[in-house]
Design an enzyme around this catalytic site. Sequence first.
Site, PDB file in Angstrom:
ATOM      1  N   GLU A   1       5.175   6.277   4.502  1.00  0.00           N
ATOM      2  CA  GLU A   1       6.743   5.966   4.828  1.00  0.00           C
ATOM      3  C   GLU A   1       7.616   7.345   4.607  1.00  0.00           C
ATOM      4  O   GLU A   1       7.524   7.801   3.612  1.00  0.00           O
ATOM      5  CB  GLU A   1       7.137   4.855   3.831  1.00  0.00           C
ATOM      6  CG  GLU A   1       8.728   4.230   4.286  1.00  0.00           C
ATOM      7  CD  GLU A   1       8.941   2.933   3.310  1.00  0.00           C
ATOM      8  OE1 GLU A   1       8.075   2.243   3.232  1.00  0.00           O
ATOM      9  OE2 GLU A   1      10.296   2.895   3.212  1.00  0.00           O
TER      10      GLU A   1
ATOM     11  N   LYS B   1      10.414  -4.050  -4.128  1.00  0.00           N
ATOM     12  CA  LYS B   1       9.538  -3.476  -3.063  1.00  0.00           C
ATOM     13  C   LYS B   1       9.831  -1.875  -3.101  1.00  0.00           C
ATOM     14  O   LYS B   1       8.878  -1.103  -3.220  1.00  0.00           O
ATOM     15  CB  LYS B   1       9.628  -3.881  -1.760  1.00  0.00           C
ATOM     16  CG  LYS B   1       8.790  -3.369  -0.819  1.00  0.00           C
ATOM     17  CD  LYS B   1       9.152  -2.353   0.081  1.00  0.00           C
ATOM     18  CE  LYS B   1       8.220  -1.802   1.103  1.00  0.00           C
ATOM     19  NZ  LYS B   1       8.488  -0.543   1.798  1.00  0.00           N
TER      20      LYS B   1
ATOM     21  N   ASP C   1      -5.985   1.319  -8.345  1.00  0.00           N
ATOM     22  CA  ASP C   1      -5.730   0.010  -7.357  1.00  0.00           C
ATOM     23  C   ASP C   1      -4.378  -0.471  -7.293  1.00  0.00           C
ATOM     24  O   ASP C   1      -3.678  -0.775  -8.048  1.00  0.00           O
ATOM     25  CB  ASP C   1      -6.640  -0.967  -8.527  1.00  0.00           C
ATOM     26  CG  ASP C   1      -6.601  -2.397  -7.795  1.00  0.00           C
ATOM     27  OD1 ASP C   1      -5.983  -2.698  -6.989  1.00  0.00           O
ATOM     28  OD2 ASP C   1      -7.563  -3.033  -8.087  1.00  0.00           O
TER      29      ASP C   1
ATOM     30  N   HIS D   1      16.446   8.141   7.151  1.00  0.00           N
ATOM     31  CA  HIS D   1      15.177   7.726   7.881  1.00  0.00           C
ATOM     32  C   HIS D   1      15.214   8.457   9.317  1.00  0.00           C
ATOM     33  O   HIS D   1      14.021   9.177   9.766  1.00  0.00           O
ATOM     34  CB  HIS D   1      15.007   6.383   8.185  1.00  0.00           C
ATOM     35  CG  HIS D   1      14.085   5.433   7.196  1.00  0.00           C
ATOM     36  ND1 HIS D   1      14.386   4.275   6.726  1.00  0.00           N
ATOM     37  CD2 HIS D   1      13.621   6.013   6.356  1.00  0.00           C
ATOM     38  CE1 HIS D   1      13.893   3.748   5.783  1.00  0.00           C
ATOM     39  NE2 HIS D   1      13.038   4.934   5.338  1.00  0.00           N
TER      40      HIS D   1
END
Length: 423
Positions: free
Chosen positions: A83, A261, A277, A375
């Site tokens: 991302e 998130k 992990d 972005h």
Amino acid sequence: MVTNSRLKGFYKLSREERLKIVAEQCNLNDEEIELLQDPAATDMRILERMIENMIGAISIPVGIATNFTINGKDHLIPMAIEEPSVIAAASNAAKGARETGGFRASASDPIMIGQIQLTKLPDPDAAVKKIQDEKERLLGEANSVDPMLVKLKGGAKDLMVRKIETMTGTMVIVHLLVDVRDAMGANAVNSMAEHLAPVVAEMTSGRVFLRILSNLAMHRIGRASATWSKEFLGGEETIDGIIEAYSFAAADIFRCATHNKGIMNGITAVAQATGNDTRALEAGAHSYASIHGGYEPLTKWRRDEDGNLSGSIEIPLAIGLIGGATKSHPVARTNLKILEVESSTEFAMVLASVGLAQNLAALRALAAEGIQKGHMRLHAKNIAASAGAPPDLIEEVAIRLIEEGKIRMDRAEEIIEELRNKG
Ligand code: MEV
């Protein structure tokens, strides 16, 4: 050893120049440099031993978040993520925290939970008592499985017993608390739980089904806090916006999922870079966010006495420096070398700081100009490349797309055509 993570203009350098700086500061050897630059150079046999039915590999870019200073020590943070903006955002937030002394972080001992599920008990209350009475013997039994871990001052440290009501009846659940030292710990914990299961089954005349670690690693917690000045953040209004955003997350599960998130964007990227992990970390984080019943933000934000913004994070972090892909994957090993952490607890402190930085950066962008602006540059470059722009034209095409406010494939193709005709 990283002497200075404040690398001004790092993003403006070429990839080779960036790697040279990291290699120098972190003392990377030629092989480590080669493998970082050329994922295909990783021996396929190593990857083939990691999973079943392997057919190939996918490359994910590794970047460095700069500017981090944690408990007075500078770190360069390797992140593997697809991302855009995440690494730039973390670096920028760390720059702000650095101005006020950096991150202060701590971590608990690396204690993981192994669960043993006892069912069909003739007398669940008697079973609970019996297990509690035999605790010392059971801990000794568990520790006999891993003398090496005990020698390193780890091993089974405590045992808790819970009685739960389920749709198939009353169950007694044993929690074996194991200090796993520098490992993630799944293997050590699962082996101990499996070894202990028949012993507790016999002791209670119950039937054992599951014996497996819990990913809600609530005893293995990383904490970090930091302050960002109102000047760095762009004024009082941005701080207002950030606190409003935090209140929104605290009151609304839909927003809170996105808030958390964003925290995991940073943490998972470091975990991915170091062969840890990522799913265990995600499961731990989101279940811990619900530990009081409702789903809550993993960070807290407040305006301090001087009108600056103070943030803190508390999060379970089941990560390791040894075992699994952290050791077997050569690039993961190199990234761990870059990270320069001495123990899994120091690793947890770094990850907590990265999570806090990532959250600050997201909230600041959302409260100020919105997330899309940041972005756009990379997005436009991606569109330019996908539309077929040759490497020397990508930047120019991207700038034109942004200026025109049309970041679209068809427009990119037209611009490429135009530039080609001109050239
Ligand atoms: C995007 O990957 C993460 C954010 O949505 C996090 C947030 O909204 O806090 C920007």
